[in-house]
Scaffold this motif. Sequence first.
Motif, PDB file in Angstrom:
ATOM      1  N   PRO A 198     -10.319  24.956  67.082  1.00 19.52           N
ATOM      2  CA  PRO A 198     -11.268  24.429  66.094  1.00 19.52           C
ATOM      3  C   PRO A 198     -12.713  25.191  66.033  1.00 19.52           C
ATOM      4  O   PRO A 198     -12.793  25.652  67.092  1.00 19.52           O
ATOM      5  CB  PRO A 198     -11.093  23.014  66.300  1.00 19.52           C
ATOM      6  CG  PRO A 198     -11.059  22.646  67.480  1.00 19.52           C
ATOM      7  CD  PRO A 198     -10.315  23.748  68.306  1.00 19.52           C
ATOM      8  N   THR A 199     -13.369  24.775  65.030  1.00 24.92           N
ATOM      9  CA  THR A 199     -14.737  25.350  65.237  1.00 24.92           C
ATOM     10  C   THR A 199     -15.796  24.486  66.026  1.00 24.92           C
ATOM     11  O   THR A 199     -16.451  24.824  66.576  1.00 24.92           O
ATOM     12  CB  THR A 199     -15.332  25.398  63.690  1.00 24.92           C
ATOM     13  OG1 THR A 199     -15.090  24.265  63.171  1.00 24.92           O
ATOM     14  CG2 THR A 199     -14.707  26.577  63.087  1.00 24.92           C
ATOM     15  N   HIS A 200     -15.306  23.188  65.780  1.00 20.27           N
ATOM     16  CA  HIS A 200     -16.077  22.083  66.529  1.00 20.27           C
ATOM     17  C   HIS A 200     -15.129  20.952  67.033  1.00 20.27           C
ATOM     18  O   HIS A 200     -14.051  20.742  66.581  1.00 20.27           O
ATOM     19  CB  HIS A 200     -17.146  21.257  65.698  1.00 20.27           C
ATOM     20  CG  HIS A 200     -18.160  21.987  65.116  1.00 20.27           C
ATOM     21  ND1 HIS A 200     -18.093  22.625  63.747  1.00 20.27           N
ATOM     22  CD2 HIS A 200     -19.435  22.456  65.555  1.00 20.27           C
ATOM     23  CE1 HIS A 200     -19.323  23.687  63.548  1.00 20.27           C
ATOM     24  NE2 HIS A 200     -20.008  23.273  64.637  1.00 20.27           N
ATOM     25  N   LEU A 201     -15.515  20.453  68.479  1.00 19.29           N
ATOM     26  CA  LEU A 201     -14.679  19.570  69.072  1.00 19.29           C
ATOM     27  C   LEU A 201     -15.426  18.744  69.694  1.00 19.29           C
ATOM     28  O   LEU A 201     -16.525  19.094  70.383  1.00 19.29           O
ATOM     29  CB  LEU A 201     -13.801  20.365  69.781  1.00 19.29           C
ATOM     30  CG  LEU A 201     -12.436  19.895  70.238  1.00 19.29           C
ATOM     31  CD1 LEU A 201     -11.596  19.466  68.952  1.00 19.29           C
ATOM     32  CD2 LEU A 201     -11.602  20.701  71.095  1.00 19.29           C
TER      33      LEU A 201
ATOM     34  N   VAL B 173      -8.979  19.368  76.957  1.00 21.76           N
ATOM     35  CA  VAL B 173      -9.060  20.202  75.653  1.00 21.76           C
ATOM     36  C   VAL B 173      -8.204  21.622  75.650  1.00 21.76           C
ATOM     37  O   VAL B 173      -8.236  22.064  76.675  1.00 21.76           O
ATOM     38  CB  VAL B 173     -10.616  20.352  75.187  1.00 21.76           C
ATOM     39  CG1 VAL B 173     -11.090  21.243  76.248  1.00 21.76           C
ATOM     40  CG2 VAL B 173     -10.749  20.938  74.000  1.00 21.76           C
ATOM     41  N   THR B 174      -7.815  21.797  74.328  1.00 23.09           N
ATOM     42  CA  THR B 174      -7.343  23.284  74.279  1.00 23.09           C
ATOM     43  C   THR B 174      -8.088  23.971  73.073  1.00 23.09           C
ATOM     44  O   THR B 174      -8.009  23.425  71.960  1.00 23.09           O
ATOM     45  CB  THR B 174      -5.758  22.959  74.179  1.00 23.09           C
ATOM     46  OG1 THR B 174      -5.235  22.492  75.138  1.00 23.09           O
ATOM     47  CG2 THR B 174      -4.960  24.450  73.630  1.00 23.09           C
ATOM     48  N   LEU B 175      -8.382  25.056  73.476  1.00 24.99           N
ATOM     49  CA  LEU B 175      -8.993  26.129  72.383  1.00 24.99           C
ATOM     50  C   LEU B 175      -8.101  27.034  72.219  1.00 24.99           C
ATOM     51  O   LEU B 175      -7.597  27.855  73.057  1.00 24.99           O
ATOM     52  CB  LEU B 175     -10.448  26.579  72.777  1.00 24.99           C
ATOM     53  CG  LEU B 175     -11.537  25.278  73.449  1.00 24.99           C
ATOM     54  CD1 LEU B 175     -12.613  25.998  73.879  1.00 24.99           C
ATOM     55  CD2 LEU B 175     -11.589  24.194  72.433  1.00 24.99           C
ATOM     56  N   ARG B 176      -8.121  27.501  70.910  1.00 21.88           N
ATOM     57  CA  ARG B 176      -7.118  28.646  70.533  1.00 21.88           C
ATOM     58  C   ARG B 176      -8.009  30.072  70.016  1.00 21.88           C
ATOM     59  O   ARG B 176      -8.990  29.710  69.377  1.00 21.88           O
ATOM     60  CB  ARG B 176      -6.040  28.296  69.401  1.00 21.88           C
ATOM     61  CG  ARG B 176      -5.418  27.142  70.108  1.00 21.88           C
ATOM     62  CD  ARG B 176      -4.589  26.586  69.048  1.00 21.88           C
ATOM     63  NE  ARG B 176      -3.554  25.584  69.770  1.00 21.88           N
ATOM     64  CZ  ARG B 176      -3.752  24.356  70.011  1.00 21.88           C
ATOM     65  NH1 ARG B 176      -4.782  23.984  69.577  1.00 21.88           N
ATOM     66  NH2 ARG B 176      -2.880  23.644  70.700  1.00 21.88           N
ATOM     67  N   CYS B 177      -7.186  31.096  70.290  1.00 21.50           N
ATOM     68  CA  CYS B 177      -8.075  32.408  69.934  1.00 21.50           C
ATOM     69  C   CYS B 177      -6.695  33.197  69.248  1.00 21.50           C
ATOM     70  O   CYS B 177      -5.669  33.424  69.912  1.00 21.50           O
ATOM     71  CB  CYS B 177      -8.553  33.034  70.806  1.00 21.50           C
ATOM     72  SG  CYS B 177      -9.288  34.670  70.722  1.00 21.50           S
ATOM     73  N   SER B 178      -7.140  33.877  68.036  1.00 24.09           N
ATOM     74  CA  SER B 178      -6.188  34.948  67.839  1.00 24.09           C
ATOM     75  C   SER B 178      -7.045  36.353  67.804  1.00 24.09           C
ATOM     76  O   SER B 178      -8.004  36.353  67.171  1.00 24.09           O
ATOM     77  CB  SER B 178      -5.675  34.661  66.305  1.00 24.09           C
ATOM     78  OG  SER B 178      -4.875  33.736  66.196  1.00 24.09           O
ATOM     79  N   PRO B 179      -6.524  37.307  68.449  1.00 20.30           N
ATOM     80  CA  PRO B 179      -7.394  38.421  68.217  1.00 20.30           C
ATOM     81  C   PRO B 179      -7.351  39.408  67.204  1.00 20.30           C
ATOM     82  O   PRO B 179      -6.505  39.195  66.384  1.00 20.30           O
ATOM     83  CB  PRO B 179      -6.735  39.256  69.612  1.00 20.30           C
ATOM     84  CG  PRO B 179      -4.940  38.796  69.509  1.00 20.30           C
ATOM     85  CD  PRO B 179      -5.313  37.466  68.962  1.00 20.30           C
ATOM     86  N   LYS B 180      -8.112  40.319  67.117  1.00 18.16           N
ATOM     87  CA  LYS B 180      -8.095  41.124  66.191  1.00 18.16           C
ATOM     88  C   LYS B 180      -6.938  42.164  65.973  1.00 18.16           C
ATOM     89  O   LYS B 180      -6.250  42.456  67.150  1.00 18.16           O
ATOM     90  CB  LYS B 180      -9.402  42.266  66.301  1.00 18.16           C
ATOM     91  CG  LYS B 180      -9.699  43.035  65.280  1.00 18.16           C
ATOM     92  CD  LYS B 180     -10.905  44.214  65.648  1.00 18.16           C
ATOM     93  CE  LYS B 180     -11.066  45.264  64.758  1.00 18.16           C
ATOM     94  NZ  LYS B 180     -11.255  45.037  63.517  1.00 18.16           N
ATOM     95  N   SER B 181      -6.404  42.302  64.777  1.00 15.85           N
ATOM     96  CA  SER B 181      -5.171  42.916  64.648  1.00 15.85           C
ATOM     97  C   SER B 181      -5.421  44.457  65.572  1.00 15.85           C
ATOM     98  O   SER B 181      -6.306  45.168  65.498  1.00 15.85           O
ATOM     99  CB  SER B 181      -5.133  43.569  63.278  1.00 15.85           C
ATOM    100  OG  SER B 181      -3.732  44.268  63.028  1.00 15.85           O
ATOM    101  N   GLY B 182      -4.432  44.707  66.256  1.00 15.26           N
ATOM    102  CA  GLY B 182      -4.238  45.627  67.187  1.00 15.26           C
ATOM    103  C   GLY B 182      -4.562  45.765  68.610  1.00 15.26           C
ATOM    104  O   GLY B 182      -4.420  46.520  69.287  1.00 15.26           O
TER     105      GLY B 182
END
Lengths: 115, 115
Positions: B8-11, B19-28
């Motif tokens: 999330p943006t804030h927690l 706690v678990t934080l998530r990340c999606s990388p830039k395409s490619g």
Amino acid sequence: AQSVTQLDSQVPVFEEAPVELRCNYSSSVSVYLFWYVQYPNQGLQLLLKYLSGSTLVESINGFEAEFNKSQTSFHLRKPSVHISDTAEYFCAVSEIYNQGGKLIFGQGTELSVKP
Amino acid sequence: DAGVTQSPTHLIKTRGQQVTLRCSPKSGHDTVSWYQQALGQGPQFIFQYYEEEERQRGNFPDRFSGHQFPNYSSELNVNALLLGDSALYLCASSLLGDRPLGEQYFGPGTRLTVT
């Protein structure tokens, strides 16, 4: 091991004045050098980088930095700042032989441009 | 083309929680790095994931762990939270085989507050 020292934690400057943000690094191996900018409540954006070749590198918004190997410095300069340049600036290094590996950051310099 | 996204943006968490934080990388991109940025400090490297394995690790205790999924997205887990874990957690993605440098692109970060 590498370390990065940013010599000024805060730099206040008037609009249209020149500015220099100082960065010195220490490393036993060759490194790439970077300047990142962080606007309030945002992530980091790459401002410019030195990989090889000409020791003077420029960004698209008027900043430039010069790599000085003998002084192990990579100071950031702009001849005339704008209000919109107000941000936190981070100098960073990464090992050449660890391509794409970890970045080592300095403590940051807060640039505050006043009208 | 979406850049690096984090959630999330804030927690807000309590001491001792996980706690678990998530990340999606830039395409490619195929590589994800995590950094911790305490208030008023520069980012510090936690670890980097490539091909679902931890490629590099910084000086953080085992309470910090991570994972990378087949779609290259990543999670950062922190167990037994301490007050000192309060920080902005930044995710950066890159393409490891990109030459001359696997440049890292940063997400906006997740602000974690531990009370």
